[in-house]
Each structure stands twice: as structure tokens, then as C-alpha cells.
Write an enzyme that holds these catalytic residues in place. Sequence first.
Site, PDB file in Angstrom:
ATOM      1  N   GLU A   1      36.340  22.912  52.909  1.00 49.84           N
ATOM      2  CA  GLU A   1      35.139  22.401  52.236  1.00 49.84           C
ATOM      3  C   GLU A   1      34.186  21.670  53.177  1.00 49.84           C
ATOM      4  OE1 GLU A   1      38.148  22.418  50.982  1.00 49.84           O
ATOM      5  OE2 GLU A   1      38.126  22.785  48.822  1.00 49.84           O
TER       6      GLU A   1
ATOM      7  N   GLU B   1      44.072  24.128  46.230  1.00 47.69           N
ATOM      8  CA  GLU B   1      44.222  23.011  45.288  1.00 47.69           C
ATOM      9  C   GLU B   1      44.923  23.464  44.001  1.00 47.69           C
ATOM     10  OE1 GLU B   1      39.981  22.075  45.720  1.00 47.69           O
ATOM     11  OE2 GLU B   1      40.574  20.040  46.223  1.00 47.69           O
TER      12      GLU B   1
HETATM   13  N1  3HC Z   1      32.906  31.720  46.570  1.00 40.67           N
HETATM   14  C1  3HC Z   1      32.070  32.746  46.392  1.00 40.67           C
HETATM   15  N2  3HC Z   1      31.968  33.805  47.241  1.00 40.67           N
HETATM   16  C2  3HC Z   1      32.775  33.784  48.295  1.00 40.67           C
HETATM   17  C3  3HC Z   1      33.680  32.744  48.555  1.00 40.67           C
HETATM   18  C4  3HC Z   1      33.731  31.668  47.625  1.00 40.67           C
HETATM   19  N3  3HC Z   1      34.569  30.664  47.769  1.00 40.67           N
HETATM   20  N4  3HC Z   1      34.329  33.012  49.691  1.00 40.67           N
HETATM   21  C5  3HC Z   1      33.858  34.189  50.131  1.00 40.67           C
HETATM   22  N5  3HC Z   1      32.919  34.665  49.287  1.00 40.67           N
HETATM   23  C6  3HC Z   1      32.199  35.937  49.379  1.00 40.67           C
HETATM   24  C7  3HC Z   1      31.300  36.020  50.590  1.00 40.67           C
HETATM   25  O1  3HC Z   1      30.047  35.442  50.341  1.00 40.67           O
HETATM   26  C8  3HC Z   1      31.225  37.510  50.806  1.00 40.67           C
HETATM   27  O2  3HC Z   1      30.321  38.010  49.858  1.00 40.67           O
HETATM   28  P1  3HC Z   1      29.456  39.301  50.184  1.00 40.67           P
HETATM   29  O3  3HC Z   1      30.428  40.408  50.432  1.00 40.67           O
HETATM   30  O4  3HC Z   1      28.622  39.471  48.980  1.00 40.67           O
HETATM   31  O5  3HC Z   1      28.677  38.957  51.412  1.00 40.67           O
HETATM   32  C9  3HC Z   1      32.600  37.996  50.404  1.00 40.67           C
HETATM   33  O6  3HC Z   1      33.163  36.950  49.607  1.00 40.67           O
HETATM   34  C10 3HC Z   1      33.526  38.266  51.561  1.00 40.67           C
HETATM   35  O7  3HC Z   1      33.504  37.135  52.404  1.00 40.67           O
HETATM   36  P2  3HC Z   1      33.673  37.307  53.972  1.00 40.67           P
HETATM   37  O8  3HC Z   1      32.713  38.328  54.472  1.00 40.67           O
HETATM   38  O9  3HC Z   1      33.619  35.944  54.560  1.00 40.67           O
HETATM   39  O10 3HC Z   1      35.136  37.933  54.036  1.00 40.67           O
HETATM   40  P3  3HC Z   1      36.314  37.616  55.024  1.00 40.67           P
HETATM   41  O11 3HC Z   1      37.435  38.456  54.596  1.00 40.67           O
HETATM   42  O12 3HC Z   1      35.832  37.688  56.435  1.00 40.67           O
HETATM   43  O13 3HC Z   1      36.697  36.069  54.780  1.00 40.67           O
HETATM   44  C11 3HC Z   1      37.250  34.101  53.525  1.00 40.67           C
HETATM   45  C12 3HC Z   1      37.228  35.654  53.543  1.00 40.67           C
HETATM   46  C13 3HC Z   1      38.196  33.603  54.608  1.00 40.67           C
HETATM   47  C14 3HC Z   1      37.717  33.677  52.155  1.00 40.67           C
HETATM   48  C15 3HC Z   1      35.839  33.580  53.830  1.00 40.67           C
HETATM   49  O14 3HC Z   1      34.929  34.246  52.991  1.00 40.67           O
HETATM   50  C16 3HC Z   1      35.668  32.116  53.622  1.00 40.67           C
HETATM   51  O15 3HC Z   1      35.949  31.337  54.506  1.00 40.67           O
HETATM   52  N6  3HC Z   1      35.161  31.724  52.435  1.00 40.67           N
HETATM   53  C17 3HC Z   1      34.854  30.359  52.141  1.00 40.67           C
HETATM   54  C18 3HC Z   1      36.065  29.638  51.699  1.00 40.67           C
HETATM   55  C19 3HC Z   1      35.679  28.238  51.266  1.00 40.67           C
HETATM   56  O16 3HC Z   1      34.865  27.586  51.862  1.00 40.67           O
HETATM   57  N7  3HC Z   1      36.331  27.785  50.205  1.00 40.67           N
HETATM   58  C20 3HC Z   1      36.043  26.502  49.661  1.00 40.67           C
HETATM   59  C21 3HC Z   1      35.083  26.674  48.545  1.00 40.67           C
HETATM   60  S1  3HC Z   1      34.506  25.143  47.945  1.00 40.67           S
HETATM   61  C22 3HC Z   1      35.758  24.600  46.951  1.00 40.67           C
HETATM   62  O17 3HC Z   1      36.758  25.251  46.805  1.00 40.67           O
HETATM   63  C23 3HC Z   1      35.473  23.323  46.297  1.00 40.67           C
HETATM   64  C24 3HC Z   1      36.666  22.741  45.667  1.00 40.67           C
HETATM   65  O18 3HC Z   1      37.314  21.889  46.559  1.00 40.67           O
HETATM   66  C25 3HC Z   1      36.293  21.977  44.441  1.00 40.67           C
END
Ligand code: 3HC
Length: 695
Positions: free
Chosen positions: A126, A106
Site C-alpha cells: 500500500e 489482510e
Molecule cells: N485493483 C485493481 N486493479 C488492479 C489491482 C488492484 N489491486 N492490481 C492490479 N490491477 C490491475 C492492473 O491495473 C492491470 O489492469 P489492466 O490489465 O487493465 O492494465 C491488471 O490488474 C494486471 O496488473 P499488472 O499488469 O500489474 O499484472 P502483473 O501480473 O504484472 O502484476 C500485481 C500483478 C503484482 C498484483 C500488480 O498488479 C500489483 O502490484 N498490483 C497492486 C497491488 C496493490 O497495490 N495492492 C494493494 C491495493 S490497496 C489495498 O489493498 C488497500 C487495503 O489495505 C485496504
Amino acid sequence: MCASEYQVHGEVAVITLDNPPVNGLGLALRSTITSAVTRANDDKGIKAIVLIGAGKAFSGGADITEFGKPSALAEPNLHTVINFVEASDKPVIAAIHGVAMGGGLELALACHFRVAVADAKIALPEVKLGILPGAGGTQRLPRVIGVEAALNMIVSGTEVPAGELAKTALFDQMISGDLLQGALAFARTVVSEKHPLKLVRDIRIDYPNHQAFLQFARNMVKPVAGPFPAPLKCIDAIAAAITSRSFDEGIKVEREAFLHLVQTPESRALRHFFFGERAASKIADVPADTPLRKIEKVAVIGAGTMGGGISMNFLNAGIPVTILETKQEMLDKGVATIRKNYESSLKKGKLTQEKFESRMGLLKPTLSYEDLQDADLIIEAVFEEIGVKQQVFQKLDAVAKPGAILASNTSTLDLNLIANFTKRPQDVVGLHFFSPANIMKLLEVVRGTATAKDVMATVMQTAKKIKKTAVVSGVCDGFIGNRMINQYSRQAGFLLEEGCLPQQVDQAIEKFGFAMGPFRMIDMAGNDISWAIRKRHYQECPEITYSKTADLLCELGRFGQKVGAGWYDYKPGDRSAHPSQLVNDMVIKHSADLGITRRKISDQEIVERLVYALTNEGACLLEEGIAQRASDIDMVYLTGYGFPLHRGGPMLYADIIGLPNVLNAIRKYAKGHHGECWQAAPLLAKLAAEGKTFN
Ligand code: 3HC
Ligand code: NAI
């Protein structure tokens, strides 16, 4: 702002998003971005700005750990940052690698230009957290990649490689070499050629047939969304992008939906799952940098139901497996089953011929222990008899190379006893797979008293490679999952004595969201197996009470689906469960024999008794240190026992209901039939009294 976050390259300012591990857009990073953009705009020497991510990502999105905390809304909030970047007088170019997800995408969509490396992963995931993109994603993405493509991405949350979107207005250029150098060159061109600032918000969506398409999308999404409200809300927000009179009006619709969804228990459950899965892989006293043993060759002992499925996990991950049996006939049968499973995937088009051959090529059947000498990990899946396990582990001790990890798939036996059959108990661990082992996500990793830390670290890492959700359990009867299910099954049995029929119990808990009620489930697994376990319990712990109804069923030979009769009747070739008059009569007669006057039992009571039995036992496991954390217990139930995902697991569900309410219900049931089962776990009572929660 530290120097590394703001660098000047000639006329271009480079702002680096640097918030490991994935540059989540928490308050500190948001503040850095606005100050850096201000600084660049204030500097007359700067003509363009590049936003780039440090480490492995552009940005993984909003910082999910902030949700529900004041910092999430604190200024500059994500909206403010996005509007600020969009309003920059100087061109802002997003340079994307790794991932641009959620709020990260975004943010990029609010930049005036975007360049990316082709393998960067692009997503608005999301919906997987029970929310929708709340910082303009539902309004801007359809404007650059089209309504249909955007809807697919937003409703499914799936990631798409940037290269696949190269020809859309999402990207201005794909960078094949060094991203920063490519982005700087692009920025210089924008400046020298005086490219006008492009605002995605100004793109008009022209989609005359949108109503028919949106209706079609709603019809498709509704049944798949089940109890989750977010997917349909995503469609509403995209509809607003098409039909609103202004961009800002669409943003308002999106914002309201976001603020609503983020408060829902469904979203809380999905976020709990996201963090719970990741937390489960960490072990408090095993440092993250523990050196790992290498796992390049695996051996499996026993080619039965579990051995075959376990082997497939490793073959699928490209790891060679030697599988050992006692007799050629059993070996051939086990290998044939593996081959049949792969052939079925081949026929369905889920596996290519090449992959089929390479997987079968990695499998080496043997009758000789000599062939296990080079295995790095050996997993035993033979009969559940301690004598047989003893023989196997003594042989393994004799042939396995030093440092090999020796694992048992036992579901009920004492792992410490098994470890002591060898002279290397530090190398022994439990790997409790669930059936069908090639499909079920859950893997309970059973830590014996002697299991070495590097063994634990190695198997947790290996579990990731074979795509399992690994949860650590201490040694106890049934480990986490089966010890808890035992309490749940006891309640199901007592409910029959008091007034329920099997179908009523199943329907109530299925309505709550369980994939299958206890009686349908046990008919599938086989009533004879739990009968054998109960007989052992009757002998070992005569003080533990069970309803005898299930024993009566087994005495009739009604072992379940495999014999066409269990708690339900089954027709040949059909797995549907039909209520059985014979069983219902037997249940009613058993109550009469016990002198119990049957009563009408509400669905609420059924659900409370089954679920709180899990919660209460879970609290005991936590207190005893068998489970490391409440979310681990929830992961076991969500990935291995069909607990409804939108409820978050037995521990989070109790937190949401309120622990004092759960405690009161338990105290009420303790006064009823077989009240001795309801001794409130001290931890539950303590947390309830302190106004705390499990999670
Ligand atoms: N916020 C906070 N922490 C996050 C995060 C996020 N968005 N995404 C990942 N992390 C953290 C994980 O909890 C993990 O923490 P840890 O090491 O303490 O356990 C660390 O980052 C590494 O994550 P992964 O083990 O999943 O690492 P990968 O490399 O396998 O994957 C990723 C990385 C593809 C970014 C995956 O973590 C992921 O899918 N994250 C979620 C992404 C997501 O859902 N984003 C949307 C957030 S909501 C949003 O943006 C709202 C907005 O629209 C207003
Ligand atoms: P199974 O009976 O299907 O297979 C056991 C296999 O081991 C048979 O093929 C048998 O020939 C072989 N075997 C027996 N003794 C052997 C020996 N000394 N050396 C080599 N092979 C030998 O049993 P299943 O269901 O696969 O169970 C295996 C183990 O997995 C048990 O410990 C069981 O408790 C556990 N388990 C079973 C689950 C299930 O749902 N079936 C779930 C989780 C664990």
C-alpha cells in the site's frame, strides 16, 4: 453467486475468489465472499471452508479503481468482510498462490489458517500507493512475523516469497503439489483433529525494546520518505499495534491514518502513476491479441553514447546483440565502455562474475552489415544527421530479413522521412531512448504514419521485457518530451531576462520537487547540444522567440560541466554547481541591453511559468493526437524528465490545481514579457469551461 465460486468437496466448502485480472476485492467480490461464508456456516454438512483464488492470484488486494468512489465504502466493505470471515464459526483456511497483496493478504490474515505454495508473493504494498494497509495489515502482520520483519515489509512494500516466511506464524503449511488438494487435505485434518480456531488478533505482541526500535525506524525512514507522508504513518500504525490496550484500538489508529492518506495529493499521484504506467502500454487501435513478431536477436548501429546503453538493455534481458560501427577503433571504444560499465557493477557487487561473462558473451561486435541478416530488431543510433540516417536505413533495407523491425533512436528528425528511405516503411518505428539508456526508464515509441500495428504491439511488449516504461508518441518535432521541455526552457530563458538569476530559477523548481532545475540540467547535458537545436529552429521557424542569453553563454564556450563552465562554475572532478559571477553579470547586462527593467520574481511565478508551460504544450499534444492520453504525458515527465513523483506529472498537477486556475494564470502571463508564448491550448480552455479535467 455462480456455482464455480462455491463448491462442496465432502465436508469442505471451497469459495473461489474470481475477479480477473487479480481478484481485486471490489464490491461484487466482497459480497460474494460474505454470502458464500454465510452459506457454508448455514450448511450443517460443511465443517470447514477454503478460500482460494482463481487465475494468477489469491488476491491483489482492494480494488484500487474503486478508491474515491462510493462503492469502496459500500457494504460489505473490506472491514466488514474481514470481520465476517474472522467471526466464522467454522474454520476458514486461506489457500494462497500467485500473489496475496494488500487487502488480499489482510483477508488471509483474518482467516483461521493459511497454507501457501512457496513461490507465492506476499506483500503489503500500500505504501507504494501513498497509503497504508487499511484493513488490519499493520495490526495483524506484526503479530505473526514479528514487529521488525513486518515493519520492513510494510514500510518498503516489498514482496517476499511465501517460502521465506514458512517458519513464521503467517503460514500453517507449505503445499508442494496441487494447492487445492493440499488445502482440502489440511482442512480435513483441522476438522478431524478438532484444531481450535486461531485468531491472529488474539496473539500478544511482546517487544520490550519497541520504543528504541521505533525511534530508529523513524530516523531511517524519514529522509527516504521525502515528501510522502505514508511511510511514517505506517510506523505510527505499527506502534499502535504494540502499545494499544486492545486490538480494536490499534485498528482505529490504522483506519484513521488510512482515511487521511487516501485523500492526500501524494496518494492520488502514486495511484495515477500505477494506472498510468499500465495504461501507457495500451494502444487504442491495436488490439491486445495482435500477433507479435518474435524478437530473439537484436542489432544496434552505432556504438556511441546511446548505442552502448541501448545494447546493455537487451544484454541484461538475455537477448543477444550485434553492434555495428564504421571503424574498428570506434567499435572497440564502444565495447570497452559497455565492459567498463559492467565491471563497475561487478566491483560494487551488483553483478556476479557469471552474469558479467554471460552478458558480455551475448555481445557481438561487427563492422559488416552482413552480420545483421538474422536480426529481428535493428536499432539505429548514429549521428543525428539526416544524410547519415539515410545511408544507414538504405543499407538496412538491403540486408535485413523480411519482417525485421527497423528502429531509429532519432530525437529530432522526421521519422516518416526516415521510414521512406526504405521500401518497408511499415516495419520502421522510432525507439527514443533517454540517456543513460541503460538506466533511464522512459522509452518514447514513435509511431510513423505507416508503422504496422503488429510492429507497435511487438515493440511495446519488448519494452516490457527490457523493463522500460514505453509511451507512444506521434511524429512531431521533439516528440512528447522534448517538444514540451522546449516551452519550459523558453520560460526559463525569459525569466532570466526579466529579473531572475539561474540559481534562483533552479532553486525554486527544485524546491517544488524537480530533481534538477533547468540550468543545472542543461549544464549536465551540454549547452552546445541545445544551441545546435535552437539554431535549426531559428532557421526553420524564425517566428518562434527565444531568450538569446543561452546563445551568449555558448559564445563564451561555456558548454557546461564537460568544460568546467556553463550557467555555473565547476571545479575539476566535482559536479557541484557554483553560481558564477561572470554569468550573473552577463544575465544582468543582457536585460539592460534589451531595455528591460529587472524586477523581483517570486518562486511561485517561476514554478507556475515552468510547469504550466509544460501543461499547456501537453494539452496541444493531446489535441493534435500526438499523445494518446494525458496520463501518457505524465508518464513521460515522471520517468524521463525528473518531474516530482508526488506531484503526479504536469497534467495531473494541473488537474489538482484546477484547470480554471491554470487558465487564469496563463492568461495573466500572456499579458507580460513575451506573452506570445502563452496562447492557451484550446483543449485546456474547453475543459476548464466545462469543469472537466485532463485525467
Ligand atoms: N485493483 C485493481 N486493479 C488492479 C489491482 C488492484 N489491486 N492490481 C492490479 N490491477 C490491475 C492492473 O491495473 C492491470 O489492469 P489492466 O490489465 O487493465 O492494465 C491488471 O490488474 C494486471 O496488473 P499488472 O499488469 O500489474 O499484472 P502483473 O501480473 O504484472 O502484476 C500485481 C500483478 C503484482 C498484483 C500488480 O498488479 C500489483 O502490484 N498490483 C497492486 C497491488 C496493490 O497495490 N495492492 C494493494 C491495493 S490497496 C489495498 O489493498 C488497500 C487495503 O489495505 C485496504
Ligand atoms: P554519439 O556521437 O555518441 O554516437 C554515434 C555513433 O554512431 C558514433 O560512435 C559513430 O561512430 C557512429 N556512427 C556514425 N555514423 C555511422 C554509420 N554510418 N554506421 C555506423 N555507425 C555510425 O551520438 P549519440 O549521442 O549516441 O546519439 C546517437 C543518436 O541518438 C542520435 O540520433 C541522437 O539524436 C540520439 N539520441 C541521443 C541522446 C543523447 O542524450 N545523447 C538521447 C536520445 C537520442
